[in-house]
Design an enzyme around this catalytic site. Sequence first.
Site, mmCIF file in Angstrom:
data_model
loop_
_atom_site.group_PDB
_atom_site.id
_atom_site.type_symbol
_atom_site.label_atom_id
_atom_site.label_comp_id
_atom_site.label_asym_id
_atom_site.label_seq_id
_atom_site.Cartn_x
_atom_site.Cartn_y
_atom_site.Cartn_z
ATOM 1 N N GLY A 17 0.866 -0.963 -0.201
ATOM 2 C CA GLY A 17 -0.465 -0.010 0.290
ATOM 3 C C GLY A 17 0.964 1.329 0.141
ATOM 4 O O GLY A 17 1.058 2.389 -0.949
ATOM 5 N N ALA A 39 -7.002 -9.042 1.469
ATOM 6 C CA ALA A 39 -5.747 -7.616 1.731
ATOM 7 C C ALA A 39 -5.864 -6.042 2.443
ATOM 8 O O ALA A 39 -7.383 -5.985 3.215
ATOM 9 C CB ALA A 39 -5.963 -7.251 -0.039
ATOM 10 N N HIS A 41 -3.752 -2.657 3.103
ATOM 11 C CA HIS A 41 -3.186 -1.917 2.539
ATOM 12 C C HIS A 41 -3.483 -0.453 3.330
ATOM 13 O O HIS A 41 -4.009 -0.036 2.519
ATOM 14 C CB HIS A 41 -3.174 -1.526 0.939
ATOM 15 C CG HIS A 41 -3.100 -3.401 0.142
ATOM 16 N ND1 HIS A 41 -3.393 -3.427 -1.147
ATOM 17 C CD2 HIS A 41 -3.174 -4.708 0.945
ATOM 18 C CE1 HIS A 41 -3.461 -4.289 -1.377
ATOM 19 N NE2 HIS A 41 -2.762 -5.310 -0.423
ATOM 20 N N THR A 130 -9.064 -15.216 6.210
ATOM 21 C CA THR A 130 -9.062 -14.208 6.656
ATOM 22 C C THR A 130 -10.819 -14.490 6.852
ATOM 23 O O THR A 130 -11.442 -12.899 7.525
ATOM 24 C CB THR A 130 -9.125 -12.518 5.642
ATOM 25 O OG1 THR A 130 -9.699 -13.166 4.466
ATOM 26 C CG2 THR A 130 -7.279 -12.402 5.696
ATOM 27 N N GLN A 225 -1.751 -9.948 -1.332
ATOM 28 C CA GLN A 225 -0.798 -11.065 -0.543
ATOM 29 C C GLN A 225 0.440 -10.889 -0.709
ATOM 30 O O GLN A 225 0.788 -9.990 -0.996
ATOM 31 C CB GLN A 225 -1.866 -12.215 -1.342
ATOM 32 C CG GLN A 225 -2.776 -12.292 0.120
ATOM 33 C CD GLN A 225 -4.679 -11.642 -1.227
ATOM 34 O OE1 GLN A 225 -4.259 -11.536 -1.893
ATOM 35 N NE2 GLN A 225 -4.877 -10.770 -0.624
ATOM 36 N N ARG A 304 -5.203 -9.944 13.659
ATOM 37 C CA ARG A 304 -3.923 -11.134 14.256
ATOM 38 C C ARG A 304 -2.390 -10.795 14.303
ATOM 39 O O ARG A 304 -2.155 -9.534 13.570
ATOM 40 C CB ARG A 304 -4.088 -11.958 13.097
ATOM 41 C CG ARG A 304 -5.676 -13.298 13.370
ATOM 42 C CD ARG A 304 -5.955 -14.519 12.442
ATOM 43 N NE ARG A 304 -5.745 -13.323 10.935
ATOM 44 C CZ ARG A 304 -5.965 -14.450 9.536
ATOM 45 N NH1 ARG A 304 -6.063 -16.220 9.940
ATOM 46 N NH2 ARG A 304 -5.756 -13.767 9.099
ATOM 47 N N LYS A 332 10.766 -1.273 5.711
ATOM 48 C CA LYS A 332 10.778 -1.573 7.144
ATOM 49 C C LYS A 332 12.366 -1.977 7.715
ATOM 50 O O LYS A 332 12.268 -2.100 8.935
ATOM 51 C CB LYS A 332 9.485 -2.663 7.763
ATOM 52 C CG LYS A 332 8.525 -2.484 7.127
ATOM 53 C CD LYS A 332 7.075 -3.422 7.833
ATOM 54 C CE LYS A 332 6.630 -3.229 8.998
ATOM 55 N NZ LYS A 332 5.039 -3.647 9.518
ATOM 56 N N GLY A 416 9.963 4.504 7.353
ATOM 57 C CA GLY A 416 8.637 4.106 7.806
ATOM 58 C C GLY A 416 8.097 4.624 7.178
ATOM 59 O O GLY A 416 8.230 4.075 5.390
HETATM 60 P P1 GDP Z 1 0.559 -4.390 2.147
HETATM 61 O O1 GDP Z 1 -0.501 -4.806 2.811
HETATM 62 O O2 GDP Z 1 1.510 -4.913 1.937
HETATM 63 O O3 GDP Z 1 0.098 -3.008 1.848
HETATM 64 O O4 GDP Z 1 1.134 -3.684 3.905
HETATM 65 P P2 GDP Z 1 -0.084 -3.309 5.356
HETATM 66 O O5 GDP Z 1 -0.301 -2.116 4.936
HETATM 67 O O6 GDP Z 1 -0.942 -4.550 5.822
HETATM 68 O O7 GDP Z 1 1.405 -3.842 6.287
HETATM 69 C C1 GDP Z 1 2.641 -2.935 6.514
HETATM 70 C C2 GDP Z 1 2.160 -1.785 7.371
HETATM 71 O O8 GDP Z 1 3.970 -1.589 7.591
HETATM 72 C C3 GDP Z 1 1.635 -1.048 7.477
HETATM 73 O O9 GDP Z 1 0.712 -0.449 8.669
HETATM 74 C C4 GDP Z 1 2.398 0.519 7.462
HETATM 75 O O10 GDP Z 1 1.835 1.683 7.753
HETATM 76 C C5 GDP Z 1 3.623 -0.025 7.906
HETATM 77 N N1 GDP Z 1 4.938 0.481 6.622
HETATM 78 C C6 GDP Z 1 5.429 0.284 5.380
HETATM 79 N N2 GDP Z 1 6.199 0.755 5.182
HETATM 80 C C7 GDP Z 1 6.966 0.758 6.343
HETATM 81 C C8 GDP Z 1 8.778 1.535 6.580
HETATM 82 O O11 GDP Z 1 9.161 1.378 6.077
HETATM 83 N N3 GDP Z 1 8.676 1.477 8.325
HETATM 84 C C9 GDP Z 1 7.481 1.130 9.238
HETATM 85 N N4 GDP Z 1 8.133 1.668 10.393
HETATM 86 N N5 GDP Z 1 6.015 1.391 8.744
HETATM 87 C C10 GDP Z 1 6.207 0.365 7.503
HETATM 88 P P1 IMO Z 2 -2.786 -8.225 2.181
HETATM 89 O O1 IMO Z 2 -2.559 -7.729 0.506
HETATM 90 C C1 IMO Z 2 -1.298 -11.355 4.889
HETATM 91 C C2 IMO Z 2 -3.198 -15.146 3.947
HETATM 92 C C3 IMO Z 2 -4.598 -15.740 4.875
HETATM 93 C C4 IMO Z 2 -4.824 -17.193 5.328
HETATM 94 C C5 IMO Z 2 -4.324 -17.240 3.635
HETATM 95 C C6 IMO Z 2 -5.694 -17.592 3.046
HETATM 96 O O2 IMO Z 2 -3.100 -6.923 3.098
HETATM 97 O O3 IMO Z 2 -0.857 -8.274 1.380
HETATM 98 P P2 IMO Z 2 -8.171 -16.107 2.363
HETATM 99 O O4 IMO Z 2 -8.458 -15.029 3.492
HETATM 100 O O5 IMO Z 2 -7.367 -16.001 1.082
HETATM 101 O O6 IMO Z 2 -7.792 -17.243 2.274
HETATM 102 O O7 IMO Z 2 -6.517 -16.471 3.602
HETATM 103 O O8 IMO Z 2 -3.810 -16.026 3.099
HETATM 104 N N1 IMO Z 2 -3.686 -13.981 3.411
HETATM 105 C C7 IMO Z 2 -2.564 -12.837 3.871
HETATM 106 N N2 IMO Z 2 -2.115 -12.513 4.571
HETATM 107 N N3 IMO Z 2 -1.903 -10.144 4.257
HETATM 108 C C8 IMO Z 2 -2.733 -10.818 2.790
HETATM 109 O O9 IMO Z 2 -3.056 -9.433 2.316
HETATM 110 C C9 IMO Z 2 -3.545 -11.524 3.322
HETATM 111 N N4 IMO Z 2 -4.601 -12.235 2.267
HETATM 112 C C10 IMO Z 2 -4.711 -13.517 3.115
HETATM 113 O O10 IMO Z 2 -3.713 -15.128 6.633
HETATM 114 O O11 IMO Z 2 -2.674 -17.396 5.635
HETATM 115 MG MG MG Z 3 -1.875 -6.254 4.792
#
Ligand code: GDP
Ligand code: IMO
Ligand code: MG
Length: 425
Positions: A17, A39, A41, A130, A225, A304, A332, A416
């Site tokens: 995201g 997802a 993001h 999920t 994912q 979770r 990160k 960050g």
């Molecule tokens: P995505 O599903 O791949 O979009 O990732 P998520 O949003 O589920 O999880 C990434 C988390 O890390 C979010 O809370 C972001 O705000 C945070 N994040 C992303 N890049 C960085 C980074 O470079 N440093 C830190 N500390 N947090 C970050």
């Molecule tokens: P983003 O886009 C992390 C994982 C679930 C489970 C498996 C199957 O935010 O990275 P599902 O509901 O898709 O049938 O679950 O996939 N899973 C993710 N794990 N980030 C996601 O999306 C996920 N989407 C599904 O935790 O293990």
């Molecule tokens: Mg995510």
Amino acid sequence: MANTVIIGSQWGDEGKGKIVDMLSSGSDVIVRFQGGNNAGHTIKVNGHQTILHTIPSGILHPGKLCLVGNGVVLDPFVFLQEVDELSAQSVDVSPSRLGISPKTHLILPYHRAIDIARETMKKGKKIGTTGRGIGPCYEDKAARIGLRCGDLRNPDLVRSKIRTALQEKNVLFANLYHCDVMDPDTVADEILGIADRMTPYLRDVSEAIQDAVKSGKIVLWEGAQGVHLDIDHGTYPYVTSSNTVAGYASTGSGIGPDRITRTVGIVKAYTTRVGSGPFPTELEDETGKFLQENGHEFGATTGRPRRCGWLDAVVIRETARLCGLTDIALTKVDVLRGLPTLKICVDYEYKGERIAYPPQGENALADVKPIYEELPGFSEDITGCRAFAALPATVQKYIKRIEALTGVKVSIVSVGADREETIER
Ligand code: GDP
Ligand code: IMO
Ligand code: MG
């Protein structure tokens, strides 16, 4: 700028995201091509956090066209909720800049019910989904009984499709899952009740992308994912129900693969995983806890706690092969601050041999032993760094080692969560 696909290189939550939002400023069209509201993001702009589940992460940039492709499974209720939330923040979410393919399959209440009932029944062997109905919706698509977004223009078709789908599912609800059966007309009434809000968003996504490319506009595809959750190439059966590899951007949005000129793999500087399944570098100790707390590793969708571990270069190497990564965005990195040493898994030991790629047998990843290399850690605050040269030598070394181990250049370093906390090389 190139027409770029962004994919998660590990098991999701790599920071797609954030990077999609960041690259959106130089793009014109942003497209989701698979997955659904499994997802989560996250985007952070000037300290304000937005979490998107169905709408592309380019939406916060005014004027960009955001599209949901045919490869996505869309929960229309979640979509409209997101529309309302963004609208309340004065984000333009009108159909002039947000479109959904008529071929996009819809997640309905019975998909969610099956997802949850099945997981509940599994006891010890849960996938840890999920619970959003993702798998059951893709099943209906493959079984050729799914309801598609374009069907919302035809109430009779909606009613007859839902009746057909529930004929089979109600037998399962009553006799296998022992839960309430669903009345087809009630489900149809519910979905038809929002049809007028959904149909204005219908748009030929394939055509929109082709027009954009033809006129020299830049397209950004947003994966959901991670590659190791891919239905074919992931850690089956502990995977999601869609293809998460870069190649699916073509199928899932209706364009030729030749239109894609750059493939960026988002790599978290360590590894996390939510739900069940093998995870060779998992740390169930103080370091794992450190990563979870310091990285706020709790699911953006389900809340979770995420399992945490060291960076696994074998996993990234396989992603580079499966997706043809042109470059990596490393996220990160700041979270590692304070660890005295950093470990990277460089290869696996499997049945007495050293291997550079994951073994292919079902659940074979559960039987590998990571071979680690140790690098020095760092104690400096790097969140203010805006150039590679400004990073401490130890951090530069860690990044260069990742490049050497994967054969892919790290072109973006995220230090960050905020949009600005990024280094482009
Ligand atoms: P995505 O599903 O791949 O979009 O990732 P998520 O949003 O589920 O999880 C990434 C988390 O890390 C979010 O809370 C972001 O705000 C945070 N994040 C992303 N890049 C960085 C980074 O470079 N440093 C830190 N500390 N947090 C970050
Ligand atoms: P983003 O886009 C992390 C994982 C679930 C489970 C498996 C199957 O935010 O990275 P599902 O509901 O898709 O049938 O679950 O996939 N899973 C993710 N794990 N980030 C996601 O999306 C996920 N989407 C599904 O935790 O293990
Ligand atoms: Mg995510």
